[in-house]
Write an enzyme that holds these catalytic residues in place. Structure first.
Site, PDB file in Angstrom:
ATOM      1  N   THR A  77       0.784  -1.012   0.044  1.00  8.35           N
ATOM      2  CA  THR A  77       0.210   0.026  -0.149  1.00  8.35           C
ATOM      3  C   THR A  77       0.943   0.961  -0.076  1.00  8.35           C
ATOM      4  OG1 THR A  77      -1.342   1.513   1.423  1.00  8.35           O
ATOM      5  CG2 THR A  77      -0.160   0.174   2.613  1.00  8.35           C
TER       6      THR A  77
ATOM      7  N   TYR B 157      -1.836   0.691   9.613  1.00 11.15           N
ATOM      8  CA  TYR B 157      -1.753  -0.418   8.482  1.00 11.15           C
ATOM      9  C   TYR B 157      -0.492  -0.814   7.665  1.00 11.15           C
ATOM     10  CZ  TYR B 157      -3.717  -0.774   3.931  1.00 11.15           C
ATOM     11  OH  TYR B 157      -3.793  -1.937   2.562  1.00 11.15           O
TER      12      TYR B 157
END
Ligand code: UDP
Length: 328
Positions: free
Chosen positions: A118, A142
């Site tokens: 990501t 995250y």
């Protein structure tokens, strides 16, 4: 016989689009999913193993039964806000799950691994165009958990000969143009589906998270990429590994950033309806701007994004939002 690919998280939003792209390219996707966020009805393009990455024996059994040539690893928790509230959950599930999966691959001799990483691994970088070489400095759990897995992949490459392609996604949006799968999260936290719910009157309004960012209109800027284009990139990444071309890291964005206000304006043009909004404060963990260069994926993989204009993505998401959606 078709080459098999174990697709963890294959019942989810991005994973199910990847399964469709794999099947269309002649591969057999075997879905491995615990249905924590995925949908049985989204498993349409190959067999299903209901399993959890925290259960190593279940992964071993799936690899033994299906003998895949490659793994595509999508299964993960992926909400920035949640990861700030409960970082332990993200480290445990994302890193622990990937570790089990990689050790199982090492034992079973699976040598090809495609990983969904990501742009959140970059953190906040003053709006520079991010490339594969930009230093990664995550600002939320995250992004931190995904960066740890990238590093783990390098180690397992050395120790077990597992080659990897890492894709760093920017903001994934849209839905399958044929309406066979789409985005359906419970609870929904993402901008475009929440905005379209507000347009459709399913929610009172969209809350804009922060209007005091150092961007052109004060709202966060993101690089939105169509989920079907993203899925196509995964097939190209897999082929690269199967051709023996070795490890690769690719940013998947479009090079164009759009602010939250610009997304709202595009929605007005696509749907011909106003978006009811309320202005709220910043969401913890949000970077001001995340925009990628897609040059490397285009030049090295031959990636050709087809549907990644804001209008097309919102249009496909809007068409999907009119459909009944998946039933549990
Ligand atoms: N956003 C917003 N209101 C919402 C959800 C998101 O203003 O209800 C903003 C968010 O702050 C971010 C952008 O929209 O700048 C995209 O957020 P999303 O959660 O869709 O994806 P993320 O960037 O977190 O992966």
């Amino acid at each position: 016989m078709a080459i098999r690919v174990l697709v963890t998280g294959g019942a989810g939003y991005i994973g199910s689009h990847a399964c469709k792209a794999l099947a269309r390219a002649g591969f057999e996707p075997v879905v491995f999913d615990n249905f924590s966020t995925g949908w049985k009805a989204a498993v349409k393009w190959g067999p299903l193993v209901q399993g959890d990455l925290m259960d190593r024996a279940g992964i071993d059994a799936a690899l033994a039964e299906y003998q895949p040539e490659a793994v595509m690893h999508f299964a993960a928790l992926s909400l920035v806000g949640e990861s700030m509230k409960d970082p332990g959950l993200y480290w445990r599930v994302n890193v622990g799950g990937a570790l089990n999966l990689l050790e199982a691959c090492a034992t079973a001799g699976v040598k090809n691994f495609v990983f969904s990483s990501t742009c959140a691994t970059y953190g906040d970088q003053d709006g520079v165009l991010l490339t594969e070489e930009t230093p990664q400095r995550p600002i939320n759990a995250y992004g931190g958990s995904k960066l740890a897995i990238e590093q783990m992949l390098r180690d397992f490459g050395v120790s077990a000969g597992i080659s990897h392609v890492i894709f760093r996604y920017f903001n994934v949006a849209g839905a399958d143009p044929d309406g066979e799968t789409g985005e359906q999260h419970v609870p929904e936290t993402h901008l475009i589906p929440l905005m379209l719910d507000a347009v459709a009157g399913k929610r009172p309004a969209l809350t804009v998270f922060g209007t005091d960012y150092p961007t052109r209109d004060g709202t966060c800027v993101r690089d939105y990429v169509h989920v079907s284009d993203l899925a196509d990139a995964h097939v190209l990444g897999l082929k690269r590994l199967l051709d023996g071309q070795g490890n690769g890291v690719f940013c998947l964005g479009t090079g164009n950033g759009f602010s939250v206000r610009e997304v709202i304006e595009a929605s007005r043009l696509v749907t011909n309806r106003e978006v009811p909004i309320v202005i709220g404060g910043r969401r913890a963990g949000d970077a001001a701007a995340l925009v990628s260069s897609s040059t490397h994926a285009i030049e090295e993989l031959g990636w050709e994004p087809q549907r990644s204009t804001l209008r097309q993505m919102i249009g496909d998401a809007w068409a999907w939002a009119q459909r009944p959606g998946f039933e549990k």
